[in-house]
Write a protein that holds these residues in place. Structure first.
Motif, PDB file in Angstrom:
ATOM      1  N   GLN A  55       0.854  -1.166   0.066  1.00 13.13           N
ATOM      2  CA  GLN A  55      -0.053   0.049   0.023  1.00 13.13           C
ATOM      3  C   GLN A  55       0.786   0.998   0.012  1.00 13.13           C
ATOM      4  N   ILE A  56       0.574   2.084  -0.979  1.00 12.06           N
ATOM      5  CA  ILE A  56       1.464   3.249  -1.029  1.00 12.06           C
ATOM      6  C   ILE A  56       0.563   4.745  -0.928  1.00 12.06           C
ATOM      7  N   PRO A  57       1.122   5.793  -0.523  1.00  8.27           N
ATOM      8  CA  PRO A  57       0.480   7.049  -0.560  1.00  8.27           C
ATOM      9  C   PRO A  57       0.093   7.257  -2.250  1.00  8.27           C
ATOM     10  N   ASP A  58      -0.971   7.822  -2.555  1.00  6.98           N
ATOM     11  CA  ASP A  58      -1.360   8.212  -3.832  1.00  6.98           C
ATOM     12  C   ASP A  58      -0.376   8.696  -4.521  1.00  6.98           C
ATOM     13  N   TYR A  80       4.563  13.477  -3.123  1.00  7.80           N
ATOM     14  CA  TYR A  80       4.926  12.949  -2.004  1.00  7.80           C
ATOM     15  C   TYR A  80       5.960  13.834  -1.095  1.00  7.80           C
ATOM     16  N   ARG A 115       3.281   9.083   5.347  1.00  8.87           N
ATOM     17  CA  ARG A 115       2.351   8.060   4.972  1.00  8.87           C
ATOM     18  C   ARG A 115       0.742   8.429   5.355  1.00  8.87           C
ATOM     19  N   GLN A 129      -4.202   5.130   1.663  1.00 12.95           N
ATOM     20  CA  GLN A 129      -3.352   4.641   0.787  1.00 12.95           C
ATOM     21  C   GLN A 129      -3.852   3.601  -0.395  1.00 12.95           C
ATOM     22  N   ASP A 144      -0.334  -0.352  -4.790  1.00 13.34           N
ATOM     23  CA  ASP A 144       0.659   0.046  -5.629  1.00 13.34           C
ATOM     24  C   ASP A 144       0.271  -0.535  -6.962  1.00 13.34           C
ATOM     25  N   ASP A 158       7.107   3.578  -4.753  1.00 14.27           N
ATOM     26  CA  ASP A 158       7.441   4.604  -3.867  1.00 14.27           C
ATOM     27  C   ASP A 158       8.951   4.538  -3.195  1.00 14.27           C
TER      28      ASP A 158
END
Ligand SMILES: Cc1cc2nc3c(=O)[nH]c(=O)nc-3n(C[C@H](O)[C@H](O)[C@H](O)COP(=O)(O)OP(=O)(O)OC[C@H]3O[C@@H](n4cnc5c(N)ncnc54)[C@H](O)[C@@H]3O)c2cc1C
Ligand SMILES: Nc1ncnc2c1ncn2[C@@H]1O[C@H](COP(=O)(O)O)[C@@H](O)[C@H]1O
Lengths: 315, 252
Positions: free
Chosen positions: B9-12, B17, B28, B32, B35, B121
């Motif tokens: 799971q990553i930040p959009d 960033y 973070r 989320q 990916d 990311d």
């Protein structure tokens, strides 16, 4: 003392390895771990770029050899205690480095664009599309493992003689080492090579289709340019991966880079933003590629490129 | 086949960033996403499971947040998920990540472990190989095509000039490129079902992994930036500007 891991590619040392050696030999890092069949010519090339000692790791016939190479390097580390081992940010190097990091229980830093070996080991990486530079220092016991991006340093021979070569037998890596190579295929691409061309014409999704990429090829011909691509159109199957420019493709620094119908995503920019001159054609005025372009044409590639090609062909 | 797929799971990526100014870790948000790179792994896993009457378990490390990313992958059809969420894992390096993921997978004895080639990311690009070594299995990396026949897995491994065909017996790890398959979109039923699927949460201590930090960010500075030049709207003569610049650069 640092070691440099160099993979053999088409019978010769990988260029990224020679680039790293060109940089590190000034710090006395001249020991190479050479992974491949090996030959007098290949070792002579290593010597020309400053290698004095070579540990020659020979994969057994038909094996990918990466797990066994990591095991052999771990043994060598036990005997010689190097401070650092540098790899290229390439596929095979990543396979060996990842396994080695686990074997040695040592952290590693990927995507390095610079490295300092005087005293403590430090690595510079780019983040956010190359807009910020981060310097990270290793702590704790070595060897510190670093992956360096291609084209971070120029490859310059120093004119050294043949190095001392020690053959290192690879151990049996058991089940982990059971991956076998059953075939090798080259997707022929004609024309100048991306890494060497003075001019590159690159295309992206804005070309609309595979046929649209012909415009890129037609523009490249009169300019004697190599053709490049974004990952989006490589994944779409329009062009082979060997044409991909960017973070997970090639890093290029030509005199002129002509970007056609590509947005300039940060993963693309890190592979080409150090080109001397950047010309971009994109119909979206807000496209990020314009932020790095010396000349930006806001327009439709299907309008601009045919006229440009015609004008060049009529010269 | 019993299949594990590593998903992050990553930040959009569509939102900018940021680095935490003191720890230099990526900030973070709770919101989320999955990916995008891992959608390919999930699709490959589902296809192999479909052919072999197998199961797909997602394995993920990182802050759970609202579990949006995991739910996206479950909605595609995965059977369940193991998530390692632990404050002490913030800003972990690739090796710690690999140790956690491998420890979470080890008790299950998966036949095939699937990962992406690099995360959006982090993009260290070595977590899959580290996992393979920890699990003591062969790694078939950079797959752009995969076939499973009995207990043999074959891939086309992308190379700088084309591809190699390589194979290994299970248990095996495969890392997949984005070109490998076309990921499916979740159906409405898939989205509803995903809410009921099991998500098991663990901590580093549960897995017996101690987190060590062996690197320190010493400096973050802006890169020497290249300023944009002129941007002109094409009114039918844009190509002339390009010709003039090429002449100036002496390439024509
Ligand atoms: C881990 C990771 C690694 C990656 N590595 C790479 C990499 O190595 N290289 C890479 O390139 N990408 C890479 N990417 C992908 C990257 O994020 C982008 O998705 C990709 O570069 C976008 O390709 P594109 O510019 O062709 O497509 P898009 O972003 O879709 O852009 C198309 C552009 O064309 C323009 N356009 C449309 N029609 C026209 C027209 N008729 N005339 C003119 N312009 C037009 C649009 O305005 C748009 O700007 C990576 C991504 C991840 C997550
Ligand atoms: N925190 C994580 N959780 C789950 N999978 C991960 C994580 N980090 C990396 N991976 C997997 O490893 C691949 C490569 O990641 P990286 O080495 O970070 O570039 C990703 O595409 C994922 O499949």
């Amino acid at each position: 003392m640092a070691w440099i891991f160099i993979e053999e590619v088409s019978g010769a040392p990988a260029v990224v390895g020679l680039e790293i050696l060109s940089k590190t030999r000034a710090d006395g890092a001249t020991t190479v771990l050479y992974f491949g069949k090996g030959s007098d010519a290949a070792f002579a090339t290593l010597g020309e770029f400053g290698a004095t000692d070579v540990f020659h790791l020979v994969p057994s016939e038909g094996s990918t050899g990466t797990a066994a190479a990591a095991a052999a390097i771990a043994d060598l580390v036990g005997q010689h205690n190097p401070d650092a081992i540098l790899f290229g940010q390439t596929y095979t190097d990543r396979d060996v480095a990842g396994r080695l990091s686990t074997r040695l229980d040592r952290t590693m830093i990927s995507n390095g664009i610079d490295v300092s070996l005087d005293g403590s080991v430090g690595v510079t990486t780019e983040i956010f599309g190359g807009s910020q530079l981060v310097t990270t220092m290793f702590e704790g016991p070595g060897p510190h493992l670093v992956l360096i991006r291609p084209k971070s340093f120029p490859a310059e021979p120093s004119g050294g003689g043949a190095p001392t070569v020690t053959a290192v037998p690879l151990p049996d890596a058991g089940h982990a080492g059971s991956a076998r190579v059953t075939g090798s295929f080259v997707e022929e691409t004609e024309g100048p090579k991306l890494e060497e061309a003075a001019v590159i014409v690159a295309g992206g999704r804005g070309l609309g289709s595979v046929e649209g990429f012909e415009l890129v090829e037609k523009l490249a011909a009169p300019l004697k340019a190599a053709t490049g691509a974004t990952r989006a159109i490589v994944d779409a199957g329009w062009v082979p991966y060997s044409k991909q420019v960017g973070q997970t493709g090639k890093t290029v620094k030509p005199d002129v880079y002509i970007a056609c119908g590509l947005s300039g995503a940060m993963q693309h920019l890190v592979g080409m933003k150090d080109s001397k001159l950047i010309i971009a054609i994109n119909k979206d005025e807000e496209a990020p590629i314009f932020a790095v372009a010396d000349l930006g044409i806001v327009g439709d590639v299907h309008q601009v490129l045919p006229k440009l090609i015609e004008a060049l062909e009529n010269r | 086949m019993k299949i594990a797929v590593c998903v992050k799971q990553i930040p959009d990526p569509a939102s900018p960033y940021q680095l935490d100014p003191t720890t230099h870790n990526l900030v973070r948000p709770t919101e989320q996403v999955l990916d995008d790179t891992d959608r390919y792994g999930v699709e490959v896993g589902l296809q192999i499971a479909g052919e072999t009457e197998g199961t797909v378990t997602l394995v993920s490390m990182g802050p759970s947040g609202n579990l949006n990313g995991i739910r996206q992958a479950l909605a595609m059809g995965a059977d369940g998920a193991i998530l390692v969420d632990d404050e002490t894992l913030k800003g972990s390096d690739s090796l710690t990540t690999a140790k956690i993921l491998a420890a979470a997978m080890a008790p299950e004895s998966f036949d095939i472990v699937i990962a992406g080639t690099e995360s959006t990311d982090g993009y260290s690009g070595v977590v899959p190989q580290q996992i393979a070594e920890l699990l003591g299995v062969p790694a078939l990396t950079y797959a752009k095509k995969i076939d499973v026949e009995g207990s043999t897995v074959r891939i086309n491994r992308q190379t700088a000039t084309g591809y190699d065909t390589i194979e290994a017996p299970t248990p095996v790890l495969v890392s997949v490129t984005a070109g490998v398959v076309e990921p499916r979109y979740p159906t409405f039923k898939g989205i509803m079902d995903a809410k009921k699927k099991p998500v098991e949460t663990k901590t580093a201590a549960d897995l017996g992994v101690t987190v060590t930090v062996n690197q320190r960010i010493a400096l973050v500075v802006p890169a020497p930036s290249r300023s944009g030049g002129q941007v002109v709207i094409d009114e039918g003569t844009g190509h002339e500007k390009i010709i003039a610049m090429l002449e100036q650069a002496k390439v024509i």
